[in-house]
Scaffold this motif. Structure first.
Motif, PDB file in Angstrom:
ATOM      1  N   VAL A   1      53.573  -8.452  43.496  1.00 18.43           N
ATOM      2  CA  VAL A   1      52.887  -7.544  42.626  1.00 18.43           C
ATOM      3  C   VAL A   1      52.586  -8.187  41.069  1.00 18.43           C
ATOM      4  CG1 VAL A   1      53.907  -5.338  43.651  1.00 18.43           C
ATOM      5  CG2 VAL A   1      55.217  -6.685  41.646  1.00 18.43           C
ATOM      6  N   ILE A   2      51.848  -7.613  40.439  1.00 22.60           N
ATOM      7  CA  ILE A   2      51.431  -8.233  39.085  1.00 22.60           C
ATOM      8  C   ILE A   2      52.469  -7.759  38.009  1.00 22.60           C
ATOM      9  CG2 ILE A   2      49.514  -8.539  37.160  1.00 22.60           C
ATOM     10  CD1 ILE A   2      48.959  -9.527  40.198  1.00 22.60           C
ATOM     11  N   GLY A   3      53.329  -8.867  37.723  1.00 24.84           N
ATOM     12  CA  GLY A   3      54.405  -8.487  36.802  1.00 24.84           C
ATOM     13  C   GLY A   3      54.728  -9.747  35.915  1.00 24.84           C
ATOM     14  N   GLY A   4      56.072  -9.983  35.697  1.00 26.35           N
ATOM     15  CA  GLY A   4      56.675 -10.703  34.550  1.00 26.35           C
ATOM     16  C   GLY A   4      56.557 -12.142  35.033  1.00 26.35           C
ATOM     17  N   ARG A   5      56.764 -13.050  34.038  1.00 26.15           N
ATOM     18  CA  ARG A   5      56.470 -14.531  34.218  1.00 26.15           C
ATOM     19  C   ARG A   5      57.923 -15.178  34.256  1.00 26.15           C
ATOM     20  NH1 ARG A   5      52.265 -16.210  29.488  1.00 26.15           N
ATOM     21  NH2 ARG A   5      53.602 -14.607  28.354  1.00 26.15           N
ATOM     22  N   VAL A   6      58.920 -14.418  33.872  1.00 31.18           N
ATOM     23  CA  VAL A   6      60.333 -14.901  33.587  1.00 31.18           C
ATOM     24  C   VAL A   6      61.115 -14.122  34.388  1.00 31.18           C
ATOM     25  CG1 VAL A   6      62.070 -15.695  32.019  1.00 31.18           C
ATOM     26  CG2 VAL A   6      59.738 -16.035  31.457  1.00 31.18           C
ATOM     27  N   GLY A   7      61.985 -14.399  35.252  1.00 34.74           N
ATOM     28  CA  GLY A   7      62.991 -13.572  36.150  1.00 34.74           C
ATOM     29  C   GLY A   7      63.933 -12.629  35.511  1.00 34.74           C
ATOM     30  N   PRO A   8      64.342 -13.047  34.210  1.00 31.74           N
ATOM     31  CA  PRO A   8      65.378 -11.989  33.730  1.00 31.74           C
ATOM     32  C   PRO A   8      64.865 -10.660  33.151  1.00 31.74           C
ATOM     33  CG  PRO A   8      66.057 -14.471  33.326  1.00 31.74           C
ATOM     34  CD  PRO A   8      64.678 -14.195  33.853  1.00 31.74           C
ATOM     35  N   VAL A   9      63.552 -10.760  32.751  1.00 33.92           N
ATOM     36  CA  VAL A   9      62.831  -9.767  32.061  1.00 33.92           C
ATOM     37  C   VAL A   9      62.844  -8.571  32.980  1.00 33.92           C
ATOM     38  CG1 VAL A   9      60.550  -8.948  31.304  1.00 33.92           C
ATOM     39  CG2 VAL A   9      61.383 -11.073  30.534  1.00 33.92           C
ATOM     40  N   GLY A  10      63.217  -7.383  32.384  1.00 31.93           N
ATOM     41  CA  GLY A  10      63.083  -6.193  33.204  1.00 31.93           C
ATOM     42  C   GLY A  10      61.562  -5.619  33.263  1.00 31.93           C
ATOM     43  N   VAL A  11      61.611  -4.910  34.166  1.00 36.13           N
ATOM     44  CA  VAL A  11      60.399  -3.929  34.802  1.00 36.13           C
ATOM     45  C   VAL A  11      59.906  -3.125  33.764  1.00 36.13           C
ATOM     46  CG1 VAL A  11      59.300  -2.439  36.608  1.00 36.13           C
ATOM     47  CG2 VAL A  11      60.781  -4.633  36.962  1.00 36.13           C
ATOM     48  N   GLY A  12      60.547  -2.354  33.184  1.00 31.05           N
ATOM     49  CA  GLY A  12      60.216  -0.964  32.526  1.00 31.05           C
ATOM     50  C   GLY A  12      59.280  -1.273  31.157  1.00 31.05           C
ATOM     51  N   GLY A  13      60.006  -2.151  30.319  1.00 27.70           N
ATOM     52  CA  GLY A  13      59.394  -2.635  29.115  1.00 27.70           C
ATOM     53  C   GLY A  13      58.073  -3.116  29.188  1.00 27.70           C
ATOM     54  N   LEU A  14      58.185  -4.223  30.077  1.00 30.27           N
ATOM     55  CA  LEU A  14      56.933  -4.934  30.436  1.00 30.27           C
ATOM     56  C   LEU A  14      55.883  -4.322  30.949  1.00 30.27           C
ATOM     57  CD1 LEU A  14      56.492  -8.608  31.456  1.00 30.27           C
ATOM     58  CD2 LEU A  14      55.487  -6.913  33.015  1.00 30.27           C
ATOM     59  N   MET A  15      56.036  -3.286  31.719  1.00 33.38           N
ATOM     60  CA  MET A  15      54.988  -2.625  32.405  1.00 33.38           C
ATOM     61  C   MET A  15      54.211  -1.487  31.384  1.00 33.38           C
ATOM     62  SD  MET A  15      54.435  -3.621  35.400  1.00 33.38           S
ATOM     63  CE  MET A  15      53.323  -2.526  35.665  1.00 33.38           C
TER      64      MET A  15
END
Length: 514
Positions: free
Chosen positions: A177-191
């Motif tokens: 899926v199209i999401g974050g570039r760094v593993g520890p980042v959370g889903v909600g804020g980035l989206m």
């Protein structure tokens, strides 16, 4: 909480009717729990009382934690990435499903209790994903599932998940899926903020690839918003309007096939910075036209670093010729072909831990090499006398015109982006001494002011502010343009007529601050 107060709460709850049914028009029918009634009648203004009601309403292990719970409370508090954001809430509640989020927001709104909502905790503005003893922190960390649809065309992802876990679930299936570039980042804020990603030239921002949102509204109703249902205005609002409408408890994202990448991580000497930025500009002019290419750049005191990624296993990619032509570099590791999980293993290592405090700001301008060099000179001049425990990182992001175009093609978002090549910045400063907090904030705002003035002087400044990396006082929503601001206002008023998320939410890029 004192035993006497706890006993009083339990005694009062015992004599209140168990439910009061209410019907939500065009939404899921829910129950208003007796806990909300008690909160309204008895706990108004008493956050300790509210926390005890929440503990009785959410009965799972560690679902409501008080500072007196010691180490387990501290572990939840320390989830926040920046130590400056680790505020001691009166209690931390961790709902484990949609109904429990609804219950929590009902209790808080009925009592008029302040709250903050945290997904992964990566936002580095104190009070946005944190709150002090005057309020309650709603942690979404238990909403962390990744569920692939039966036809494998979409995946439903909880806001409390980390991108590492999301990709670990999907990449073995040959999907992403199209999401974050760094593993520890959370889903909600980035989206909610847009979401830069390794596929932006092909797919746009992360939130341009959302099929639907499941949302808990201020009144406790649970709705699903998509581009083609009765909540299409809410769907559009969430593509830029952030936390002004409700709490998103699930993102249904489109999936795409993914294989191995060409991965090449390089470092350069400080005296190569000008040549490096010229190569970066040439890449944006020429190489970035190849949609399979992606670069991630950091300029450090020790010199520039770059991660070259090509979404296909190759020996070299012509898109990166501008960097190959630089005379010398130090390989951070030998170039290789590997999976997205291999890339995360590399990028995740740059995340600070412990008592490190972090703050940064953002701005944007039309792509221009000479301006990039001038801006970095401003940054180095302003940060040359940082305290001994502090460091500064300059991160220019090359944004192709296709990001704006794809946003329009995928149903439209509210960012108001111009369809031109541009630079978005996510520079930041790290330090450890809390006594330096105010000085670092003042310095950061001065850097932003000087840089925006320099871009404006060359008639290259763009109004857009990237929410994911914006600073405390930056007017992100206003940067979207008057028409989009009005849409956010209208949509927020429709779905939160009592202004729960404006009056009680502790922080965020909110309509109330426009």
């Amino acid at each position: 909480m004192a035993t006497s107060l706890r006993n009083a709460v339990l005694a009062a709850l015992a004599v209140i009717p168990t439910t009061l049914s209410i019907t939500i028009t065009s939404a899921e029918v829910i129950n208003t729990p007796f806990h909300s009634i008690y909160a309204r009648q008895t706990c108004a203004g008493d956050v300790s009382c509210i926390c005890e009601v929440l503990r009785e309403a959410l009965t799972g292990t560690n679902q409501t934690l008080f500072p007196s719970d010691g180490a387990i409370y501290k572990d939840f508090e320390d989830i926040n990435y920046s130590a400056a954001c680790r505020l001691s809430a009166a209690c931390i509640v961790s709902p484990k499903n949609a109904q429990e989020v609804s219950t929590a927001i009902n209790i808080l709104s009925e009592a008029g209790t302040k709250f903050a909502v945290r997904s992964g905790g990566h936002n580095y503005i104190p009070g946005f994903g944190s709150i002090d003893e005057g309020g309650v922190l709603i942690s979404l960390s238990s909403l962390n599932s990744t569920e692939l649809s039966e036809d494998k065309k979409t995946a439903k992802i909880g806001p409390g998940s980390r991108w590492q876990a999301v990709y670990e679930a999907l990449v073995p299936e040959g999907l992403v899926v199209i999401g974050g570039r760094v593993g520890p980042v959370g889903v909600g804020g980035l989206m909610l903020g847009g979401g830069l990603n390794y596929f932006a030239t092909q797919r746009g921002l992360a939130f341009d690839n959302v099929k639907s949102y499941e949302v808990v509204l201020a009144g406790g109703s649970i709705v699903t918003a998509s581009a083609d249902n009765e909540y299409s205005d809410l769907y559009k609002g969430l593509r830029g309007g952030a936390s002004n409408f409700g709490i998103v408890i699930s993102y249904e994202l489109y999936t795409y096939p993914v294989g191995d990448f060409y991965v090449d991580a390089r470092a350069y000497n400080p005296n190569q910075t000008s040549d490096f930025l010229h190569a970066f500009g040439k890449y944006q002019d020429e190489g970035q036209s190849d949609p399979l290419s992606s670069v991630t750049v950091q300029l450090l005191e020790t010199g520039p670093t770059i991660l070259l990624l090509y979404n296909k296993p190759v020996q070299q990619a012509k898109a990166f010729d501008a960097f190959y032509s630089l005379e010398s570099y130090q390989p951070i590791l030998p170039a290789f072909n590997g999976s997205l999980l291999d890339i995360l293993a590399l990028t995740g290592s740059r995340f600070s831990t412990g008592e490190v405090r972090t703050y940064g700001e953002t701005f944007s301008h039309k792509a221009d090499v000479d301006l990039m060099i001038e801006l970095y000179d401003i940054f180095t001049e302003e940060t040359k006398n940082l305290p001994a425990d502090a460091s500064a990182v300059w991160v220019p992001n090359a944004i192709p015109a296709s990001v704006a175009t794809l946003g329009k093609q995928h149903g439209g978002n509210l960012l108001g982006l111009e369809e031109v090549p541009q630079q978005w910045y996510e520079w930041y400063i790290t330090w450890t001494d809390p006594a330096q907090d105010t000085a670092i904030l003042d310095l950061s705002q001065r850097i932003t002011q000087r840089c925006t003035e320099a871009a404006k002087a060359k008639d290259l400044l763009l109004p857009y502010l990237f929410m994911n990396t914006a600073g405390k006082t930056q007017k992100v929503l206003a940067s979207y343009g008057a028409e989009n601001v009005e849409f956010i206002r209208t949509t927020a008023a429709k779905y939160d007529p009592e202004q729960v998320f404006q009056k009680l939410q502790n922080g965020g890029f909110l309509v109330r601050d426009l």
